[in-house]
Design a protein around this motif. Sequence first.
Motif, PDB file in Angstrom:
ATOM      1  N   LEU A 140      -2.911  -4.346   7.685  1.00  0.00           N
ATOM      2  CA  LEU A 140      -3.389  -4.925   6.447  1.00  0.00           C
ATOM      3  C   LEU A 140      -4.231  -6.144   6.804  1.00  0.00           C
ATOM      4  CD1 LEU A 140      -1.203  -5.102   3.249  1.00  0.00           C
ATOM      5  CD2 LEU A 140      -3.001  -6.775   3.706  1.00  0.00           C
TER       6      LEU A 140
ATOM      7  N   TRP B   6       0.849  -1.183   0.000  1.00  0.00           N
ATOM      8  CA  TRP B   6       0.000   0.000   0.000  1.00  0.00           C
ATOM      9  C   TRP B   6       0.892   1.244   0.000  1.00  0.00           C
ATOM     10  CZ3 TRP B   6      -5.183   0.953  -0.385  1.00  0.00           C
ATOM     11  CH2 TRP B   6      -6.043  -0.166  -0.306  1.00  0.00           C
TER      12      TRP B   6
ATOM     13  N   ALA C  70      -6.838  -7.636   0.341  1.00  0.00           N
ATOM     14  CA  ALA C  70      -5.743  -7.064   1.137  1.00  0.00           C
ATOM     15  C   ALA C  70      -6.142  -5.647   1.532  1.00  0.00           C
ATOM     16  CB  ALA C  70      -4.451  -7.055   0.325  1.00  0.00           C
TER      17      ALA C  70
ATOM     18  N   LEU D  11      -6.625  -2.236   3.576  1.00  0.00           N
ATOM     19  CA  LEU D  11      -5.833  -1.399   4.476  1.00  0.00           C
ATOM     20  C   LEU D  11      -6.758  -0.816   5.542  1.00  0.00           C
ATOM     21  CD1 LEU D  11      -3.082   0.065   5.059  1.00  0.00           C
ATOM     22  CD2 LEU D  11      -4.007   1.974   3.720  1.00  0.00           C
TER      23      LEU D  11
ATOM     24  N   ASN E 106      -1.156 -10.834   9.816  1.00  0.00           N
ATOM     25  CA  ASN E 106      -1.416  -9.583   9.107  1.00  0.00           C
ATOM     26  C   ASN E 106      -0.337  -8.567   9.449  1.00  0.00           C
ATOM     27  OD1 ASN E 106      -3.731 -10.572   7.946  1.00  0.00           O
ATOM     28  ND2 ASN E 106      -5.105  -9.673   9.461  1.00  0.00           N
TER      29      ASN E 106
ATOM     30  N   GLN F 214       2.725  -6.900   2.730  1.00  0.00           N
ATOM     31  CA  GLN F 214       2.272  -8.214   3.184  1.00  0.00           C
ATOM     32  C   GLN F 214       2.728  -9.260   2.177  1.00  0.00           C
ATOM     33  OE1 GLN F 214      -0.258  -8.898   5.928  1.00  0.00           O
ATOM     34  NE2 GLN F 214       0.425 -10.981   5.622  1.00  0.00           N
TER      35      GLN F 214
ATOM     36  N   CYS G  80      -3.215   0.461  -3.749  1.00  0.00           N
ATOM     37  CA  CYS G  80      -2.857  -0.925  -3.475  1.00  0.00           C
ATOM     38  C   CYS G  80      -2.043  -1.439  -4.664  1.00  0.00           C
ATOM     39  CB  CYS G  80      -4.129  -1.740  -3.295  1.00  0.00           C
ATOM     40  SG  CYS G  80      -3.887  -3.492  -2.959  1.00  0.00           S
TER      41      CYS G  80
END
Lengths: 114, 119
Positions: free
Chosen positions: B66, B36, B75, B77, B58, B51, B92
């Motif tokens: 995440l 991100w 995924a 945020l 996480n 990640q 992302c």
Amino acid sequence: DAGVIQSPRHEVTEMGQEVTLRCKPISGHDYLFWYRQTMMRGLELLIYFNNNVPIDDSGMPEDRFSAKMPNASFSTLKIQPSEPRDSAVYFCASSLTGLAYEQYFGPGTRLTVT
Amino acid sequence: AQKITQTQPGMFVQEKEAVTLDCTYDTSDPSYGLFWYKQPSSGEMIFLIYQGSYDQQNATEGRYSLNFQKARKSANLVISASQLGDSAMYFCAMRESPYRGSTLGRLYFGRGTQLTVWP
């Protein structure tokens, strides 16, 4: 570390002129990326290099665009001739090899073609 | 097919509240990485969090976490305790396996979500 350096930060040029954007990646990074960002298209990958070799240039819009990386510390993106639709922010980014390494972005060059 | 989909063009949240920004991805690789980035109005792209597909937990970085749901290929945020300075565009991105041909090294970005934090 100075981060990714781009020059110029702003460029205003007339249609038909040649424009050259410059980028110095972070020392030791073996990947270099050129992006273009516009409101309409978002963030587009134009071309990227690995160890100074172009890997994928499928994002380059047309033959007016060319990019070079003569050595590990310098790259250029050239537009010749420029057109108003090339107006955008152009980012250079660099990274190390590996799944987990983020790309570090330069501050961008805001190009305006009148 | 889009590699990264961000379905929320804009989100609004009140200061001090938590907010979730959605991201779904598409890949057949078992090994991939998710990122991100934040882009404030000043324009710079700032890395926030990473990640890995094999990470059991996480990822968290300060107020950012995440929410990784591998089976759903999402995924998201999560920003806790939003601040006015969190107002920005959030992107992302995904990197597929570094051992897969010409995509080696590149990130696939979504279109972004514009977050506005109000007092």
